[in-house]
Design a protein around this motif. Sequence first.
Motif, PDB file in Angstrom:
ATOM      1  N   LEU B  93      19.960 -70.381  16.658  1.00 46.51           N
ATOM      2  CA  LEU B  93      20.721 -69.802  15.546  1.00 46.51           C
ATOM      3  C   LEU B  93      21.423 -68.506  15.975  1.00 46.51           C
ATOM      4  O   LEU B  93      22.556 -68.257  15.575  1.00 46.51           O
ATOM      5  N   VAL B  94      20.720 -67.707  16.785  1.00 49.91           N
ATOM      6  CA  VAL B  94      21.338 -66.464  17.262  1.00 49.91           C
ATOM      7  C   VAL B  94      22.537 -66.782  18.163  1.00 49.91           C
ATOM      8  O   VAL B  94      23.617 -66.185  18.029  1.00 49.91           O
ATOM      9  N   VAL B  95      22.352 -67.749  19.050  1.00 47.83           N
ATOM     10  CA  VAL B  95      23.464 -68.144  19.938  1.00 47.83           C
ATOM     11  C   VAL B  95      24.653 -68.622  19.106  1.00 47.83           C
ATOM     12  O   VAL B  95      25.804 -68.213  19.311  1.00 47.83           O
ATOM     13  N   LEU B  96      24.345 -69.486  18.136  1.00 49.06           N
ATOM     14  CA  LEU B  96      25.415 -69.998  17.269  1.00 49.06           C
ATOM     15  C   LEU B  96      26.080 -68.845  16.528  1.00 49.06           C
ATOM     16  O   LEU B  96      27.311 -68.788  16.395  1.00 49.06           O
ATOM     17  N   GLY B  97      25.243 -67.930  16.026  1.00 42.58           N
ATOM     18  CA  GLY B  97      25.754 -66.782  15.274  1.00 42.58           C
ATOM     19  C   GLY B  97      26.680 -65.929  16.114  1.00 42.58           C
ATOM     20  O   GLY B  97      27.751 -65.525  15.652  1.00 42.58           O
ATOM     21  N   ILE B  98      26.284 -65.675  17.354  1.00 41.87           N
ATOM     22  CA  ILE B  98      27.133 -64.830  18.215  1.00 41.87           C
ATOM     23  C   ILE B  98      28.456 -65.523  18.518  1.00 41.87           C
ATOM     24  O   ILE B  98      29.528 -64.941  18.353  1.00 41.87           O
ATOM     25  N   PHE B  99      28.371 -66.757  18.949  1.00 43.58           N
ATOM     26  CA  PHE B  99      29.593 -67.444  19.365  1.00 43.58           C
ATOM     27  C   PHE B  99      30.502 -67.804  18.194  1.00 43.58           C
ATOM     28  O   PHE B  99      31.711 -67.761  18.311  1.00 43.58           O
ATOM     29  N   LYS B 100      29.902 -68.155  17.084  1.00 43.00           N
ATOM     30  CA  LYS B 100      30.735 -68.718  16.020  1.00 43.00           C
ATOM     31  C   LYS B 100      30.991 -67.740  14.867  1.00 43.00           C
ATOM     32  O   LYS B 100      32.069 -67.759  14.276  1.00 43.00           O
ATOM     33  N   TYR B 101      30.006 -66.939  14.548  1.00 40.53           N
ATOM     34  CA  TYR B 101      30.117 -66.176  13.299  1.00 40.53           C
ATOM     35  C   TYR B 101      30.204 -64.660  13.462  1.00 40.53           C
ATOM     36  O   TYR B 101      30.507 -63.968  12.496  1.00 40.53           O
ATOM     37  N   PHE B 102      29.917 -64.134  14.645  1.00 42.11           N
ATOM     38  CA  PHE B 102      29.861 -62.683  14.795  1.00 42.11           C
ATOM     39  C   PHE B 102      31.173 -62.017  14.375  1.00 42.11           C
ATOM     40  O   PHE B 102      31.192 -61.117  13.529  1.00 42.11           O
ATOM     41  N   ASN B 103      32.270 -62.484  14.963  1.00 38.18           N
ATOM     42  CA  ASN B 103      33.569 -61.877  14.660  1.00 38.18           C
ATOM     43  C   ASN B 103      33.919 -62.006  13.185  1.00 38.18           C
ATOM     44  O   ASN B 103      34.489 -61.097  12.584  1.00 38.18           O
ATOM     45  N   PHE B 104      33.567 -63.141  12.611  1.00 38.54           N
ATOM     46  CA  PHE B 104      33.887 -63.387  11.194  1.00 38.54           C
ATOM     47  C   PHE B 104      33.133 -62.409  10.292  1.00 38.54           C
ATOM     48  O   PHE B 104      33.727 -61.760   9.425  1.00 38.54           O
ATOM     49  N   PHE B 105      31.830 -62.265  10.531  1.00 39.08           N
ATOM     50  CA  PHE B 105      31.039 -61.387   9.660  1.00 39.08           C
ATOM     51  C   PHE B 105      31.394 -59.906   9.862  1.00 39.08           C
ATOM     52  O   PHE B 105      31.527 -59.170   8.889  1.00 39.08           O
ATOM     53  N   VAL B 106      31.581 -59.511  11.103  1.00 35.87           N
ATOM     54  CA  VAL B 106      31.947 -58.107  11.361  1.00 35.87           C
ATOM     55  C   VAL B 106      33.303 -57.802  10.717  1.00 35.87           C
ATOM     56  O   VAL B 106      33.483 -56.801  10.022  1.00 35.87           O
ATOM     57  N   GLY B 107      34.250 -58.721  10.924  1.00 35.49           N
ATOM     58  CA  GLY B 107      35.590 -58.538  10.358  1.00 35.49           C
ATOM     59  C   GLY B 107      35.550 -58.475   8.839  1.00 35.49           C
ATOM     60  O   GLY B 107      36.168 -57.604   8.214  1.00 35.49           O
ATOM     61  N   SER B 108      34.801 -59.402   8.231  1.00 36.66           N
ATOM     62  CA  SER B 108      34.722 -59.443   6.765  1.00 36.66           C
ATOM     63  C   SER B 108      34.039 -58.197   6.223  1.00 36.66           C
ATOM     64  O   SER B 108      34.463 -57.623   5.197  1.00 36.66           O
ATOM     65  N   PHE B 109      32.990 -57.748   6.898  1.00 37.55           N
ATOM     66  CA  PHE B 109      32.268 -56.545   6.467  1.00 37.55           C
ATOM     67  C   PHE B 109      33.193 -55.326   6.515  1.00 37.55           C
ATOM     68  O   PHE B 109      33.265 -54.545   5.557  1.00 37.55           O
ATOM     69  N   CYS B 110      33.920 -55.202   7.611  1.00 40.05           N
ATOM     70  CA  CYS B 110      34.830 -54.058   7.759  1.00 40.05           C
ATOM     71  C   CYS B 110      35.938 -54.117   6.712  1.00 40.05           C
ATOM     72  O   CYS B 110      36.312 -53.093   6.127  1.00 40.05           O
ATOM     73  N   ASP B 111      36.459 -55.321   6.470  1.00 35.29           N
ATOM     74  CA  ASP B 111      37.516 -55.474   5.444  1.00 35.29           C
ATOM     75  C   ASP B 111      36.985 -55.069   4.068  1.00 35.29           C
ATOM     76  O   ASP B 111      37.643 -54.364   3.310  1.00 35.29           O
TER      77      ASP B 111
END
Lengths: 335, 481
Positions: B93-111
């Motif tokens: 799940l962590v691997v999936l999270g880093i590769f697939k969702y990290f940028n999305f969540f960081v970007g959404s949080f910052c927005d």
Amino acid sequence: MKKTLQWLLKAFVAGCIALVLLCAFCMLYYNVPVHHNNPSGATDYVWESHKFYSRGIDGFALGRTNNEGHNNLSDYHEGDAIDILLMGSSNMEGFNVAQDKSTAAVINQLFEGEKFCYNIGTAGHTMLNNVKNLNDALDKYQPEEYVIIECISMDYDYEAVQAVVKGTFPDNASHSGGIIGLLQRLPYLRLFYTQFFKDGALAFGAGKDEPAAPAPAVEREYSEIVSPLLDMVAESCENHAVQPIIVYNNTLMLREDGSLYSSTDTDKLAAFSQLCEERGICFVNVIPSFIESYEQSHKLPYGFSNTSPGGGHMNAHGHSIFAAEVCAAIREMEA
Amino acid sequence: MQFNSLAFLVFFPIVCALATFFSPHCMKKTDPAKLQRIRHIMLLLASYVFYGWWNWKFCFLMLLMTAVAFFSSQHYSRHGNKAAVWLGVAFPLVVLGIFKYFNFFVGSFCDAFGIVNPGTLRIILPVGISFYTFQSLSYTIDVYRGKLKAEEDFVRLALYIAFFPQLVAGPIVKAEHFIPQLYEERNINIKNIEIGVQIFAFGLFKKIVMADNIAVFVDAVHAAPGAYSAATLLLSAFAHYVQIYCDFSGYSDMAVGCARVLGYDLTRNFNLPFVSESISELWSRWHISLSTWLQEYLYFSLGGSKKGNVRTYVNLMITMILGGLWHGAAWTFVLWGALIGLAQVIERFVKRNFKKKPKGKRPVPMRILSMLLTTSFFSLMALLFRAKSVAVAWEMFVSILTLQPGINHIGFWPVVSIVLVIFCCICAALRSRKLGQRSIQGYYPLVDLSTVKGLVIFFTFVGLTLGLAYTGESPFIYFQF
């Protein structure tokens, strides 16, 4: 072993029957005539004469070539009077639309017998091919008033233009003989070849007919590149006492907001138009009419229901605008 | 490597030839158990070649994920240490999270909080990561739940996770379904080839004829949505539904066909979703391997429907939102999942409180109307699935409702494909009725390839597939997930 051989025999028989069925299907879906070299030189090649053709890719059309292998509703015999000779690419050839909707057919309808337009537009014939063949075409057909040359690009390679001027520009090759010629007569194999081996056959965009100009080794003025080409047109037409008309068209693109635009370099377009005017060549740019028509009716001049919207060859709407523009230019010259 | 590529056309026969060579049929004197192990190793290597063809570096990621699943499960099995299970679940799940969702969540949080984005990771999404992550999880959880014994042979587990037919775009095979097959004597034989090749051809037709030709139309409409009339936009919504179905179910069919040729059975992934009379039914017919995975490992883990109505609805929503997010790291997918979930919640609520007549007795016109409504809803949801953003999807939706004028482009292939889908549904309905099945079941129209008639039909079908195929670049939609 015996079972395997039996199965292979069955597979061979089944393969032959399947090929017959597929060819029968292709008679209506994709049946293109075979082309062979044109000894007159008016075009690089001509299609088989009096040949039924059908097309279900990039438009839908059924028809029959005339006695010369060109896409006209009537035959041509030496000495027949022609008022307007139409030269161009696959767009002018018009195999993608019904025969009575092609540019030449619409021009004839618009002139209502007053003038007769004969179409020798042939796929793969760029402006360079057409200028190369112009003299021979005028010798053969002796048009009495006009010759229309379709032009689909404003970008020209200096070396290629020089090759046209020197008479070394290569013809589009035909492979109508031998086993290749024989295989082409099987419609399914023709379709298969088009699908998988012919470069760009399915990459829609009539603009593909004009090869992209390579980066020039020496920077030259646009007029220096194009002038020799237009000089050839003017000279050939003057020798045959016929008025040349160069008509420019190209595929257009849609913006995300729905507006239509042309990627043509406007500076080159203006220069080309000016150079034509200086040589007494009538230059018609149909793109503004294409865009105006789109803004009024939301109809695109290119593309069919079996292509990307706006992609592919000129459709019946595009042909009608093109023909109307040519007729308007002729009437204006005659006024 | 894609199934519809020349590379695969060379690769697969080589794999089949090797699998045949290392079979008891060819090597009669060798111990069958030894041969089986050689075949497994060969298939494992082939699977890594298949995956590495795209980017060899990510083979190590898959190998690492396999190793974690293997050792954590063994550790749990031997010592009963739950921490090992946590590791086996958390790592993928962590691997999936880093590769697939990290940028999305960081970007959404910052927005959301108006923070300047500290920067995104410059990483590419490994093809098929969502699929093999779920397979790895399935194995670890099944071992934890006692459904499976921890695998003693690393090759078997690695082959289960990396088995190339289903590696990059599913179906998501559950460990309890596939690993037992690796203990059985499974070989290439004529019957399997006959069936597998036909299923593969069927999938190829769906992909390169239907999906890819429809894509030309759908892509153009989504590139300039402001240009098209309401009718064209609506057609593009329906067309996109058919396109995704043909693309993904086509891939699944090809995967099932390849596996079948090699002697293995993969789970069915689609079952004519167009005949669904409700969204719940549709979800049980659409991407079945994902929906059952989510149901078994997420929905049931949350309590399923055993903790009261409200909790059932909440569980459903969570499952569907995460199911949406599985498809891609974008708000369009989150909203897509939420709306499908909401539709299921409403359906359950209505069914529980207002519905009286049993489904089977509904008159045919009512059933057809339900199918049309379900298909229409899912098609409109497909706008979200494809649109660049929620705002664009909303604009397209408004354009349809306000009958926006524009280009009327009634694409040939979308219309033909929709007609073909309706025809297939009718055939399936008539067949199911004839066989006395309770609901309409999809099927593969297989022919007997030992007869001339069967061969003629098959060759003609393959010939038509190649003749009508779209031959431009067109990757599988689900590769991006």
